[in-house]
Design an enzyme around this catalytic site. Structure first.
Site, PDB file in Angstrom:
ATOM      1  N   HIS A  80      -4.119   6.558   3.439  1.00  0.00           N
ATOM      2  CA  HIS A  80      -4.655   5.270   2.978  1.00  0.00           C
ATOM      3  C   HIS A  80      -3.921   4.105   3.635  1.00  0.00           C
ATOM      4  O   HIS A  80      -4.545   3.203   4.221  1.00  0.00           O
ATOM      5  CB  HIS A  80      -4.546   5.182   1.459  1.00  0.00           C
ATOM      6  CG  HIS A  80      -5.350   4.078   0.849  1.00  0.00           C
ATOM      7  ND1 HIS A  80      -4.886   2.779   0.761  1.00  0.00           N
ATOM      8  CD2 HIS A  80      -6.583   4.065   0.288  1.00  0.00           C
ATOM      9  CE1 HIS A  80      -5.804   2.018   0.177  1.00  0.00           C
ATOM     10  NE2 HIS A  80      -6.840   2.780  -0.123  1.00  0.00           N
ATOM     11  N   ASP A 109       0.859  -1.182   0.000  1.00  0.00           N
ATOM     12  CA  ASP A 109       0.000   0.000   0.000  1.00  0.00           C
ATOM     13  C   ASP A 109       0.899   1.236   0.000  1.00  0.00           C
ATOM     14  O   ASP A 109       2.061   1.168  -0.398  1.00  0.00           O
ATOM     15  CB  ASP A 109      -0.914  -0.029   1.232  1.00  0.00           C
ATOM     16  CG  ASP A 109      -2.244   0.660   0.994  1.00  0.00           C
ATOM     17  OD1 ASP A 109      -2.266   1.897   0.898  1.00  0.00           O
ATOM     18  OD2 ASP A 109      -3.273  -0.033   0.903  1.00  0.00           O
ATOM     19  N   SER A 146     -11.336  -0.822  -0.527  1.00  0.00           N
ATOM     20  CA  SER A 146      -9.972  -0.794   0.002  1.00  0.00           C
ATOM     21  C   SER A 146      -9.918  -1.105   1.485  1.00  0.00           C
ATOM     22  O   SER A 146      -8.912  -1.626   1.979  1.00  0.00           O
ATOM     23  CB  SER A 146      -9.332   0.578  -0.209  1.00  0.00           C
ATOM     24  OG  SER A 146      -8.958   0.776  -1.545  1.00  0.00           O
TER      25      SER A 146
END
Length: 249
Positions: free
Chosen positions: A36, A7, A189
């Site tokens: 994120h 990621d 996600s």
């Protein structure tokens, strides 16, 4: 127990990682915390007085393939991160990234699977009619979609045979760098890491037979006997991991 993540960067100074065993890779040893990557990692192994991920106490092997670069996230970086996780013998690996099919990535995924690793991936948020996205659509990859607090598939989530499981993907919070330290998240996600973390204890080290057994066990828990559809796959798992925003007020 180990679980892997590919990621953006993780804010290891966040309180949810105070007692977590984190091993970071990428960016030539420098850290580039990102919202994120931090949120996804927290949903996997984070824990604090106000928050609990799916597998607190697990060792997280997190690869940053972006490093705050406008050209980050390339197939070459993802393939290199997969190779690192293979060397570290991490059985289950989460990728909450999507893109078009790519021959080099397909080969890297297949090589990992041949060694008995499980790759869990978000199916994407481009809508039910969107073309298949990867790596979630490669054979053998555990494609994960997101559902709301009532168990309904997110309207923006992909549909199709690549969907294997569903997990919470909206009306929830996770960790974030800076202030406030917890923010709302939404999308497939944030569902995929929950599934990956729940699979990790069933695959403590890479093994093809263990990988198949882990998937079969999770499918039974998700109600596989009721059939599999293109919206939520075998069913929804990890509902208890959802932290409602109201609890943070």
């Amino acid at each position: 127990m180990r679980v892997g993540l590919i990621d953006s960067g993780v804010d290891r100074r966040h309180e949810v990682f105070a007692d977590a065993a984190l091993r970071l890779w990428g960016c030539e040893g420098r850290t580039h915390p990102a919202p994120h990557g931090t949120a996804v990692a927290a949903l996997m192994v984070g824990q604090s007085a106000a928050f609990r991920g799916a597998a607190p106490g697990a060792g997280l092997y997190a690869a940053d393939v972006y490093c705050d670069s406008p050209v980050g996230g390339s197939v070459e970086r993802i393939a290199a991160a997969l190779a690192w996780l293979v060397r570290e013998r991490v059985g289950v690996i989460n990728i909450s990234l999507v893109g078009p099919g790519n021959a080099a990535l397909a080969r890297a995924v297949a090589a990992m699977q041949a060694r008995g690793h499980l790759l869990v991936a978000a199916v994407g948020n481009d809508g039910p009619a969107a073309p298949a996205l990867y790596p979630a659509s490669y054979p053998g990859v555990v494609g994960v979609t997101g559902v709301d607090r009532r168990g309904r598939p997110l309207p923006e989530a992909a549909r199709g045979p690549q969907v294997m499981f569903a997990a919470p993907g909206s009306q929830m919070v996770s960790a974030a760098p800076g202030a406030p330290p917890y923010r709302q998240v939404r999308g497939t996600s944030f569902a995929a890491p929950i599934v990956a973390a729940l699979l990790a204890p069933r695959l403590p080290h890479p093994d093809p037979d263990l990988a198949r057994s882990a998937l079969a066990s999770l499918a039974r828990e998700a109600g596989a006997n009721a059939g599999r559809d293109e919206a939520i796959g075998y069913g929804t798992i990890g509902a208890a991991v959802r932290i409602d925003p109201a609890t943070m007020r």
